[in-house]
Design a protein around this motif. Structure first.
Motif, PDB file in Angstrom:
ATOM      1  N   SER A  27       0.684  -1.187  -0.160  1.00  0.00           N
ATOM      2  CA  SER A  27      -0.125   0.013  -0.103  1.00  0.00           C
ATOM      3  C   SER A  27       1.040   1.360   0.095  1.00  0.00           C
ATOM      4  O   SER A  27       1.835   1.186  -0.703  1.00  0.00           O
ATOM      5  CB  SER A  27      -0.873   0.089   1.075  1.00  0.00           C
ATOM      6  OG  SER A  27      -1.880   1.155   1.606  1.00  0.00           O
ATOM      7  N   THR A  28       0.643   2.314   0.934  1.00  0.00           N
ATOM      8  CA  THR A  28       1.436   3.321   1.071  1.00  0.00           C
ATOM      9  C   THR A  28       1.621   3.741   2.540  1.00  0.00           C
ATOM     10  O   THR A  28       0.765   3.115   3.327  1.00  0.00           O
ATOM     11  CB  THR A  28       0.918   4.612   0.304  1.00  0.00           C
ATOM     12  OG1 THR A  28      -0.430   4.999   0.888  1.00  0.00           O
ATOM     13  CG2 THR A  28       0.708   4.221  -1.296  1.00  0.00           C
ATOM     14  N   ALA A  29       2.677   4.351   2.840  1.00  0.00           N
ATOM     15  CA  ALA A  29       2.690   4.763   3.993  1.00  0.00           C
ATOM     16  C   ALA A  29       1.513   5.560   4.777  1.00  0.00           C
ATOM     17  O   ALA A  29       1.019   5.073   5.901  1.00  0.00           O
ATOM     18  CB  ALA A  29       3.660   5.989   4.297  1.00  0.00           C
ATOM     19  N   ILE A  30       0.829   6.351   4.018  1.00  0.00           N
ATOM     20  CA  ILE A  30      -0.331   7.233   4.778  1.00  0.00           C
ATOM     21  C   ILE A  30      -1.467   6.419   4.891  1.00  0.00           C
ATOM     22  O   ILE A  30      -2.345   6.423   5.905  1.00  0.00           O
ATOM     23  CB  ILE A  30      -0.538   8.323   3.901  1.00  0.00           C
ATOM     24  CG1 ILE A  30      -1.862   9.467   4.489  1.00  0.00           C
ATOM     25  CG2 ILE A  30      -1.164   7.988   2.475  1.00  0.00           C
ATOM     26  CD1 ILE A  30      -0.978   9.748   5.676  1.00  0.00           C
ATOM     27  N   GLN A  31      -1.415   5.150   3.813  1.00  0.00           N
ATOM     28  CA  GLN A  31      -2.644   4.543   3.993  1.00  0.00           C
ATOM     29  C   GLN A  31      -2.475   3.338   5.265  1.00  0.00           C
ATOM     30  O   GLN A  31      -3.382   3.065   6.039  1.00  0.00           O
ATOM     31  CB  GLN A  31      -2.800   3.305   2.630  1.00  0.00           C
ATOM     32  CG  GLN A  31      -3.440   4.487   1.615  1.00  0.00           C
ATOM     33  CD  GLN A  31      -4.728   4.621   1.503  1.00  0.00           C
ATOM     34  OE1 GLN A  31      -5.507   4.615   2.582  1.00  0.00           O
ATOM     35  NE2 GLN A  31      -5.434   5.128   0.385  1.00  0.00           N
ATOM     36  N   ALA A  32      -1.037   2.812   5.672  1.00  0.00           N
ATOM     37  CA  ALA A  32      -0.958   2.061   6.624  1.00  0.00           C
ATOM     38  C   ALA A  32      -1.032   2.972   8.193  1.00  0.00           C
ATOM     39  O   ALA A  32      -1.789   2.330   8.849  1.00  0.00           O
ATOM     40  CB  ALA A  32       0.541   1.575   6.441  1.00  0.00           C
ATOM     41  N   LEU A  33      -0.867   4.055   8.050  1.00  0.00           N
ATOM     42  CA  LEU A  33      -0.926   4.729   9.161  1.00  0.00           C
ATOM     43  C   LEU A  33      -2.482   5.294   9.527  1.00  0.00           C
ATOM     44  O   LEU A  33      -2.571   5.364  10.651  1.00  0.00           O
ATOM     45  CB  LEU A  33       0.101   6.122   9.119  1.00  0.00           C
ATOM     46  CG  LEU A  33       1.432   6.171   9.112  1.00  0.00           C
ATOM     47  CD1 LEU A  33       2.285   7.230   8.819  1.00  0.00           C
ATOM     48  CD2 LEU A  33       2.045   5.434  10.418  1.00  0.00           C
ATOM     49  N   ALA A  34      -3.038   5.345   8.431  1.00  0.00           N
ATOM     50  CA  ALA A  34      -4.462   5.725   8.747  1.00  0.00           C
ATOM     51  C   ALA A  34      -5.305   4.736   9.296  1.00  0.00           C
ATOM     52  O   ALA A  34      -6.041   4.768  10.100  1.00  0.00           O
ATOM     53  CB  ALA A  34      -5.256   5.741   7.320  1.00  0.00           C
ATOM     54  N   TRP A  35      -4.569   3.178   9.327  1.00  0.00           N
ATOM     55  CA  TRP A  35      -4.984   2.217  10.461  1.00  0.00           C
ATOM     56  C   TRP A  35      -4.218   2.122  11.600  1.00  0.00           C
ATOM     57  O   TRP A  35      -4.868   2.024  12.607  1.00  0.00           O
ATOM     58  CB  TRP A  35      -4.830   1.021   9.612  1.00  0.00           C
ATOM     59  CG  TRP A  35      -6.049   0.685   8.537  1.00  0.00           C
ATOM     60  CD1 TRP A  35      -5.751   0.916   7.132  1.00  0.00           C
ATOM     61  CD2 TRP A  35      -7.175   0.007   8.644  1.00  0.00           C
ATOM     62  NE1 TRP A  35      -7.004   0.692   6.546  1.00  0.00           N
ATOM     63  CE2 TRP A  35      -7.904   0.097   7.371  1.00  0.00           C
ATOM     64  CE3 TRP A  35      -7.672  -0.810   9.675  1.00  0.00           C
ATOM     65  CZ2 TRP A  35      -8.861  -0.697   7.358  1.00  0.00           C
ATOM     66  CZ3 TRP A  35      -9.146  -1.121   9.610  1.00  0.00           C
ATOM     67  CH2 TRP A  35      -9.524  -1.254   8.134  1.00  0.00           C
ATOM     68  N   CYS A  36      -2.933   2.144  11.274  1.00  0.00           N
ATOM     69  CA  CYS A  36      -1.857   2.226  12.559  1.00  0.00           C
ATOM     70  C   CYS A  36      -2.311   2.984  13.655  1.00  0.00           C
ATOM     71  O   CYS A  36      -2.224   2.646  14.810  1.00  0.00           O
ATOM     72  CB  CYS A  36      -0.391   1.931  12.204  1.00  0.00           C
ATOM     73  SG  CYS A  36      -0.177   0.662  10.985  1.00  0.00           S
ATOM     74  N   VAL A  37      -2.181   4.265  13.327  1.00  0.00           N
ATOM     75  CA  VAL A  37      -2.561   5.380  14.387  1.00  0.00           C
ATOM     76  C   VAL A  37      -3.714   5.373  15.317  1.00  0.00           C
ATOM     77  O   VAL A  37      -3.708   5.547  16.437  1.00  0.00           O
ATOM     78  CB  VAL A  37      -2.073   6.740  13.529  1.00  0.00           C
ATOM     79  CG1 VAL A  37      -2.526   7.792  14.662  1.00  0.00           C
ATOM     80  CG2 VAL A  37      -0.781   6.923  13.336  1.00  0.00           C
TER      81      VAL A  37
END
Length: 293
Positions: A27-37
């Motif tokens: 995916s991308t960093a921002i898409q991953a962080l939208a779940w992780c954070v």
């Protein structure tokens, strides 16, 4: 106690970064962080409510500013993972993250025993050895274009920027103090969330491509696990740094690349060079000296 907490934080960070990097590759960093954070915020909020403490503006502000630095570090770190090998990006970031707190700790008058100081120095050397990039012409995918743009968006450079942000995060959490329970960590996760939301709004305003969404049960579970472990690592580091010296807690926590590198070696067959094996052995010696001291 400080050694155990900091090394536990390193273990949690290492696994979290490996899982987050796995999600980012698809995916991308921002898409991953939208779940992780967000899941990370939920974890620390629950922990803060269960452990008590009071919400105080000062520590929460320190935590929030730390979270802004940490959030910026996460975005650049995940972007670096998409630009270079995980076994290079993670250690470079960790080395940069360790140097700043050590410098601040020494400047503020922290003094380590001789054996502990030697152990800390060995840990710094170990992070540097593990971070050495192969000189065999291997190139990671990077942005098109020449000159400075390509250099600044390369894996190692982005990793260095992320490490500096993480180092600031470590320092600022120490300033938050430990008199209000885990609420400064809640402030930090709110800072993380603010950065992610700002990045999403920026992309929406610019019409930028957020990349493939995190989809499928496996990737979603990995993203949630990464966010939960990262939040747990925040808590462990916060407890470590408020029960001991900044320079010691930050350096031991910054050994997390050893975990990331080993997992990358197992999962992706990323080559573990001889110098990296030496770096891990040096890390073991450094931790042993710190523990004995």
């Amino acid at each position: 106690m400080v050694t155990v907490l900091a090394l536990s934080a390193a273990l949690a960070y290492g696994i979290a970064d490996f899982l987050g990097g796995t999600v980012t590759r698809r995916s991308t960093a921002i898409q991953a962080l939208a779940w992780c954070v967000p899941i990370g915020l939920g974890v620390v909020l629950a922990a803060a409510l269960l452990t008590g403490g009071s919400v105080s503006p000062g520590p929460m502000t320190w935590g929030f500013v730390a979270g802004l630095c940490g959030g910026a570090g996460l975005i650049t770190f995940y972007r670096a993972l998409a630009r270079g090998p995980m076994s290079v990006v993670a250690p470079v970031s960790a080395l940069a993250a360790a140097v700043l707190p050590v410098a601040v700790g020494i400047a503020k008058g922290e003094r380590l025993d001789a054996s502990v100081l030697l152990g800390v120095m060995l840990c710094l050397v170990a992070i540097g050895l593990v971070s050495m990039e192969a000189g065999d012409g291997e190139k990671a995918a990077g942005p098109r274009g020449g000159g400075w743009r390509r250099l600044l968006d390369s894996g190692p450079v982005m990793a260095g920027v992320s490490g500096t942000c993480f180092g600031a995060f470590f320092v600022l959490l120490k300033e938050a103090g430990d008199g209000t329970g885990l609420w400064p960590i809640v402030g930090a996760r709110l800072g993380n969330l603010a950065v992610v939301v700002a990045a999403l709004l920026f992309l929406a305003f610019r019409g930028g491509d957020r990349g493939p969404r995190v989809s499928g049960r496996t990737l979603i579970v990995l993203a949630l696990l990464s966010g939960s472990l990262d939040a747990g690592a925040n808590v462990l580091y916060f407890l470590a740094v408020n029960n001991g010296m900044l320079s010691l807690a930050a350096v031991l926590t910054s050994l997390y690349p050893a975990i990331t590198v080993l997992l990358a070696r197992i999962a992706y067959s990323e080559r573990l060079r001889a110098v990296q094996r030496v770096g891990m052995a040096v890390a073991v010696a450094g931790v042993a000296l710190v523990t004995v001291g």
